[in-house]
Design an enzyme around this catalytic site. Sequence first.
Site, short mmCIF file in Angstrom:
data_model
loop_
_atom_site.label_atom_id
_atom_site.label_comp_id
_atom_site.label_asym_id
_atom_site.label_seq_id
_atom_site.Cartn_x
_atom_site.Cartn_y
_atom_site.Cartn_z
N ASP A 44 -2.71 1.23 6.91
CA ASP A 44 -1.87 0.97 5.73
C ASP A 44 -1.41 -0.49 5.71
OD1 ASP A 44 -1.30 3.98 4.88
OD2 ASP A 44 -1.00 3.81 7.04
N ASP A 53 0.88 -1.16 0.00
CA ASP A 53 0.00 0.00 0.00
C ASP A 53 0.92 1.22 0.00
OD1 ASP A 53 -2.36 1.56 0.20
OD2 ASP A 53 -2.07 1.73 2.36
N GLU A 97 -1.03 -1.19 -4.92
CA GLU A 97 -2.26 -0.42 -5.16
C GLU A 97 -2.02 0.52 -6.33
OE1 GLU A 97 -4.20 3.10 -2.82
OE2 GLU A 97 -4.86 1.19 -1.94
#
EC number: 3.1.21.10
Length: 188
Positions: A141, A7, A68
Site C-alpha cells: 500500500d 492508496d 486512487e
Amino acid sequence: MRVLGVDPGLTRCGIGVVEGVAGRPLTMLGVGVVRTPADADLGRRLVAVEQGIEQWLDEHRPEFVAVERVFSQHNVRTVMGTAQASAVAILCASRRGIPVALHTPSEVKAAVTGSGRADKAQVGAMVTRLLRLAAPPRPADAADALALAICHIWRAPAQNRLQQAVAQHTTHATRAPRAPHAPKGRTA
C-alpha cells in the site's frame, strides 16, 4: 511539484510524498501507512484515517493530492471501505484548498511500469528504482501511494494542457456566430 499520494483503504491507507517535475529525478519525502483496527467502529476508523492524513498534510504541505480512483470490485464490502477512505482523503485535501486528482489503478501502473497490467511486485520494483531507494516500501500500500504521486507528477503537465485546450475550445464554441458578410461589389 510536491504530491501526496493516497492508496485508500480502511485497514491500511498507504501514504507517500514525492517531489519533483516530469523529466527530472524524483525525491521521496516520506512514506507510510495509516492503520485502523478491523474490529473498531466504522466512525472511529474513519476518524483515525482522517487524523493520519491530516498529520501528513501538516508535515509535508503538498501542492497536490493524488488519490486512487475507486473501481468496482467483486467484494462490495472491500470497495465500500476503500471508497470511504478515499472520500476522507479528498475531504482533507479539499478542506485545505489543495487540488485533488484521481487516477485509476491501471493508469498508475502504466505510468510507472509501462504496463497497465503490472502486478504489485513490478510496481514496487519500479518505485524503488525511480526513487533510488534501497528496498521496496512495505507494505505494498505504501509503494502504491508513491506510485500514485509519481503518476501525478508525470501526467499533470499533459492533463493541464489538455484541460486548457478544452476550456479554450469551449470558450470559442460558445461565442455567438457572426453574421455572414454581404458579397462585395453588388448593391441592390
